[in-house]
Motif scaffolding. Sequence first.
Motif, PDB file in Angstrom:
ATOM      1  N   ILE A 147      26.711  26.550  64.632  1.00 26.45           N
ATOM      2  CA  ILE A 147      25.698  25.701  65.266  1.00 26.45           C
ATOM      3  C   ILE A 147      26.333  24.438  65.829  1.00 26.45           C
ATOM      4  CG2 ILE A 147      23.713  24.197  64.781  1.00 26.45           C
ATOM      5  CD1 ILE A 147      22.656  26.382  62.926  1.00 26.45           C
ATOM      6  N   ALA A 151      26.381  23.627  69.823  1.00 24.53           N
ATOM      7  CA  ALA A 151      25.757  22.404  70.325  1.00 24.53           C
ATOM      8  C   ALA A 151      26.739  21.566  71.142  1.00 24.53           C
ATOM      9  CB  ALA A 151      25.213  21.580  69.155  1.00 24.53           C
ATOM     10  N   ILE A 263      19.616  27.024  58.517  1.00 25.40           N
ATOM     11  CA  ILE A 263      19.405  27.028  59.968  1.00 25.40           C
ATOM     12  C   ILE A 263      18.699  25.764  60.464  1.00 25.40           C
ATOM     13  CG2 ILE A 263      18.323  28.254  61.892  1.00 25.40           C
ATOM     14  CD1 ILE A 263      18.660  30.830  60.290  1.00 25.40           C
ATOM     15  N   CYS A 267      20.440  22.599  62.645  1.00 30.57           N
ATOM     16  CA  CYS A 267      19.983  22.428  64.029  1.00 30.57           C
ATOM     17  C   CYS A 267      19.502  20.994  64.279  1.00 30.57           C
ATOM     18  CB  CYS A 267      18.866  23.419  64.340  1.00 30.57           C
ATOM     19  SG  CYS A 267      19.431  25.115  64.564  1.00 30.57           S
ATOM     20  N   VAL A 271      21.335  18.298  66.878  1.00 27.38           N
ATOM     21  CA  VAL A 271      20.582  17.651  67.958  1.00 27.38           C
ATOM     22  C   VAL A 271      20.626  16.133  67.816  1.00 27.38           C
ATOM     23  CG1 VAL A 271      18.283  17.338  68.946  1.00 27.38           C
ATOM     24  CG2 VAL A 271      19.082  19.624  68.364  1.00 27.38           C
ATOM     25  N   TYR A 306      27.556  14.808  62.348  1.00 25.98           N
ATOM     26  CA  TYR A 306      26.879  16.068  62.011  1.00 25.98           C
ATOM     27  C   TYR A 306      27.042  16.410  60.533  1.00 25.98           C
ATOM     28  CZ  TYR A 306      26.110  21.171  62.001  1.00 25.98           C
ATOM     29  OH  TYR A 306      25.675  22.438  61.714  1.00 25.98           O
TER      30      TYR A 306
END
Length: 329
Positions: A147, A151, A263, A267, A271, A306
């Motif tokens: 992910i 991204a 998940i 995510c 973002v 992140y």
Amino acid sequence: YACIAIVFGMCISEIASFLCLYLLYKTSKTAYKSKTDVKPMQNLMKLLRISVPDAIGSCCRSILLTIEHLLIPVGFKKAGSSAEQALSVYGIIHGMVFPILLYPSAILVSLSGLLVPEIAECNALNQTKHIEYIIKRVMHISVIYSICVSAVLYSFSHSLSIVIYHKEECAPYLELLSVLIPVMYLDMSVDGILKGLNQQFYSMRYNIIDSALCVVLVYFLLPRFAVKGYIFTLFASEIINFFLSLRRLIVVTKVRVDIIKTIVKPCISAVCSIALIKATIKMTGFLDISSAPSIIFMIVTIIAIYFASLFIFSSITYKDIKWFKSIFQ
């Protein structure tokens, strides 16, 4: 000369890899010793049950991949492109976009290879709970990592295209195909797990189905839809292959994944990290997003934010990191 250099480099890398493995094999101090009185022929049959399906699958897939790659330029030409345009689009996707997409997967490829003997040993000892523990951690780490990569490549596809190739042609394809990264990367991990569980026959079957489907879709879709048809083919083959492999893994192990932790939280973290960096750049304007040092700095900063947010959300813990590091020791 460029093609010869590429082929030469690939040959040298394979020879070097073989020599490293051979030296490790010869210098290994943990030689295998059978604890039971097993005849050599029985050992040979056990090895053949593992190696033959893998070899057959690789050969069949290589043949189908060759047919697919031969059909792609032909399909583009039938759609109205000239020979130069057809080869150009083919080269952009396979020679420029896919190397960027697959380069970060080197870590997961190594992880997948290391998982096979570990899971095989647990499977031979009927350690069901430990196998489920390993699978959950591997899938969790694979999804989190993929992910993040997806991204970053999606958000900076234009900048990466300029920095790496000094052209913008591959940016739209890189942005579009980066969405597939979680599926592609997780499929690598699932494939390694299935091989460790003595399910290599199913992996062979799914890979052949995947390649055969690509050949059929390329043959029928490219002459009519050109690039759109090929992009659809890539999405369809990757998703179907992953679905079949994941379905088999669930059937064999009964493993269930925490969707919120694995998940949803990653995510949201991805973002938020990218939005924060982009907002900072827009307000301050102190970074040139078309230069390599700036891109590297932004990517490193995004990754740091992140994973920090994943710690805050309790999506990853120190135990996860400690377990991941222990695999490579």
